[in-house]
Design a protein around this motif. Sequence first.
Motif, PDB file in Angstrom:
ATOM      1  N   PHE A 599       0.866  -1.169   0.000  1.00 20.58           N
ATOM      2  CA  PHE A 599       0.000   0.000   0.000  1.00 20.58           C
ATOM      3  C   PHE A 599       0.913   1.232   0.000  1.00 20.58           C
ATOM      4  O   PHE A 599       1.386   1.677   1.050  1.00 20.58           O
ATOM      5  CB  PHE A 599      -0.915   0.006   1.236  1.00 20.58           C
ATOM      6  N   ARG A 602      -1.674   6.387  -1.586  1.00 25.65           N
ATOM      7  CA  ARG A 602      -3.094   6.409  -1.242  1.00 25.65           C
ATOM      8  C   ARG A 602      -3.901   7.276  -2.200  1.00 25.65           C
ATOM      9  O   ARG A 602      -5.118   7.130  -2.331  1.00 25.65           O
ATOM     10  CB  ARG A 602      -3.247   6.929   0.187  1.00 25.65           C
ATOM     11  N   CYS A 605      -6.316   5.608  -4.682  1.00 20.62           N
ATOM     12  CA  CYS A 605      -7.432   4.803  -4.184  1.00 20.62           C
ATOM     13  C   CYS A 605      -8.758   5.461  -4.546  1.00 20.62           C
ATOM     14  O   CYS A 605      -8.895   6.693  -4.518  1.00 20.62           O
ATOM     15  CB  CYS A 605      -7.309   4.646  -2.675  1.00 20.62           C
ATOM     16  N   VAL A 610     -10.699   5.831   3.057  1.00 20.13           N
ATOM     17  CA  VAL A 610      -9.553   4.968   3.341  1.00 20.13           C
ATOM     18  C   VAL A 610      -8.371   5.813   3.813  1.00 20.13           C
ATOM     19  O   VAL A 610      -8.040   6.843   3.214  1.00 20.13           O
ATOM     20  CB  VAL A 610      -9.168   4.146   2.101  1.00 20.13           C
ATOM     21  N   ASN A 632      -6.845  -0.309   8.876  1.00 20.98           N
ATOM     22  CA  ASN A 632      -7.072   1.006   8.271  1.00 20.98           C
ATOM     23  C   ASN A 632      -6.879   2.076   9.342  1.00 20.98           C
ATOM     24  O   ASN A 632      -7.646   2.163  10.305  1.00 20.98           O
ATOM     25  CB  ASN A 632      -8.487   1.061   7.690  1.00 20.98           C
ATOM     26  N   ASN A 666       0.916  -1.238  -6.408  1.00 19.94           N
ATOM     27  CA  ASN A 666       0.242  -0.446  -5.387  1.00 19.94           C
ATOM     28  C   ASN A 666      -1.142  -1.033  -5.131  1.00 19.94           C
ATOM     29  O   ASN A 666      -2.023  -0.972  -5.990  1.00 19.94           O
ATOM     30  CB  ASN A 666       0.128   1.010  -5.856  1.00 19.94           C
ATOM     31  N   TYR A 668      -3.559  -0.029  -3.432  1.00 14.05           N
ATOM     32  CA  TYR A 668      -4.671   0.917  -3.431  1.00 14.05           C
ATOM     33  C   TYR A 668      -5.406   0.894  -4.774  1.00 14.05           C
ATOM     34  O   TYR A 668      -6.594   1.226  -4.853  1.00 14.05           O
ATOM     35  CB  TYR A 668      -4.157   2.331  -3.158  1.00 14.05           C
TER      36      TYR A 668
END
Length: 735
Positions: A599, A602, A605, A610, A632, A666, A668
């Motif tokens: 991850f 971000r 995403c 999230v 999370n 990734n 995400y």
Amino acid sequence: MSMKLIGNRNNPNCIQEMQWSNKMDLIALVNDTGEVTINRFKWDMPIKILPPEEKIAVKSISWRMDERIIGIAYNNQLINLVDIESKEVIISYSVNADVTKICWTQNSIDIDSNEKSILDDHVFLASLPSINSTISSGTKKSDYNSTRFYSNTGLNFLIVICNDCTIRAYIYGVLSCGSIDVKKKLNVNESDSLNIIEAKMSSNFERFFVVYVKNGILGTLVFENSALLKRHVALWKLSIKYGMILNIFEYMDDTIEHINEAWESVLLEMDNKLSKYAKKQEAGSISADFLELLLFGYPSEELENFLTHEMTVRELKKLSNSVEMSYSTIQKLVVKPLHSAIISIFYHVNNLHGMHQNAYEYKNLLGENSSEALISTGSFLIKSHELQQIIDKSMRDFKIFFRWLYIAISRLMDDTVPDDAGVITQQEVNYLAEFLYNFEENRKELVHDESGEKEIKFNLERVGQYLTNQNLTIPSIDNTSNIWNEIFTQNECLQTSKLIYPHNKDSSLIQEKNKMEKSIKDLFNRLEHSIGQEYNLKNDFIISHSDDIASSTIVTSHIIDGENQDAINLFTILLSEKDLLLLVYYSNTYIPKIAKLQFTNRDECNILSVGQLSFIDIKFYNTRLLSGLIKNEIGNKIQTCFIQVPVSRLIDELLEYDQKTIPTFNMYNYIDDCNFKVIEGFAGNLMAVSGSRKVAAFLASNQKIVKLYELEVDEDDECDEENSNNASFEIEMKM
């Protein structure tokens, strides 16, 4: 997506491991008390499998493919295969090494129906008779004639990883058929640190995939062995034979335990009284005193005091009945259950001897010689007949002895001899005289080292010596006048003939039994070498090198995509909460294609709520979806989430890279509102999923609360229309 709870349990003990069965709505939970509990969705009527001993912990569990059997490995080197319906231990054995993990293979090879006739080839034998009484120690089988260890889903293996860095394979979890010494294969020095993380076998049994950590190096090994595939029918037949023989061995042990229980009460009181009397007498005087009473009808003063004060008519009757009942029980156990078991073993060993004549199929698997097992079984059969003769003789002598003593004591007490006492015939007098003459053979002087005092032990009983693992202390029945014995001793050709089984006169029944078991197991132990030497190391691939790897807890997951020659083996290796590896082994290569799953960014995403995501646990849901238990972090708030990631999309993108490149994906990018769900009010620690049953179980961080969900995957969900490669889904939790 909506989630509805279908089960919630607060366990009183900490849970260490969870595994779903793939064919039944059952989940196995391992408690820190060593207990394995198998539950249904509603937690009704759980099956509890207790450890074999107190303070024994479970190291690993694994469901067999047909899921009638669960394998349990304990920290005392013991592996039990348990029938979940009856809770009976089908097979139990020690691997003589500490076990770290066990797992069953997924297979694509079935056995031809014509070959399965071996399952019925023992129909000529009568079933092993039931042992009526219950043995107090432990849980015993109710059916020794069963072949429940065999799985009708085809040939499979139980893979056992030990902390000595060996990997062992057992057909149906029963018959050892080779091992891999990874230390030896890698030429590891004693100063090196080596740990086997995972070991899996391909569905066609030709390849072994191993994940290891050595001095901070994470690597994978591929071993190849064509013998398992080429000889799979022969191995299957041998495993069936071995399983049947092990069942009979266990039946024998339980029968002999019954015999011991019946024997322990034989003449115990009488022997104690005679030992007390013998302590006051000189050696040789006991036989003389009793013979004098028999011949002249007048006892010595010491013997008269003993018979009139230490023994009573009432005690004698009670003792006589007890001895007769005990011997009768022993005789029934020897004549029927034990003899039936030996005949069954003899049949199977003869069958193995015949199979051994097929040099192409079995000679290399079973070794050069199978006749030793046959000879030792024959000797054991002869010894059981000898024991029957000893029991018959002992019953005859004791009946005469007690009847004579009853008459003698009555006369000494000036009582009228009852009519039911009977008349002792001349032949019985001869038997009694021989019995009394041999009294001194039963006298033993034991000297205590501390005090130097002598203790006299007296034992009239002859059967007990056959139930110890040492030579007979009193010679067996004299067969010198037997016509067969005369012929045998006069003809040297008969003495050297392999067709005549030897009679080892000095050996006990237990010695002959142990010798037989060892020779039969030695015959099968040849497989350990003949199959084990066929494992060839094809590739040693180093994935990464880091000092953190040696100290981290590595979690793996594995699945086989396809059940044919082109099956793909998929691995995930969770190194830390931030690093996950995906390994893809194709059938035509020895080097895996690897991707790092993290991850990282971000911003890519699609879910606004999230925060910073990290891994808690990862499992393959099926060959298309990878399940994840995720943490999370949004500011000071921490949530536990559940995701499903399409494996096909990851593999398709991985195909764009060569094997020397390890790309970072990734994660995400692979989640959205359709495959991401927050588990409210729950801090997760462990996960178990089953794609075939569409279920998931989550264990709380306190290791006591388990939440169950039923998952229904909708493959037609159009949540991600812009990308057809994304196998999106909807999860609905049903009551």
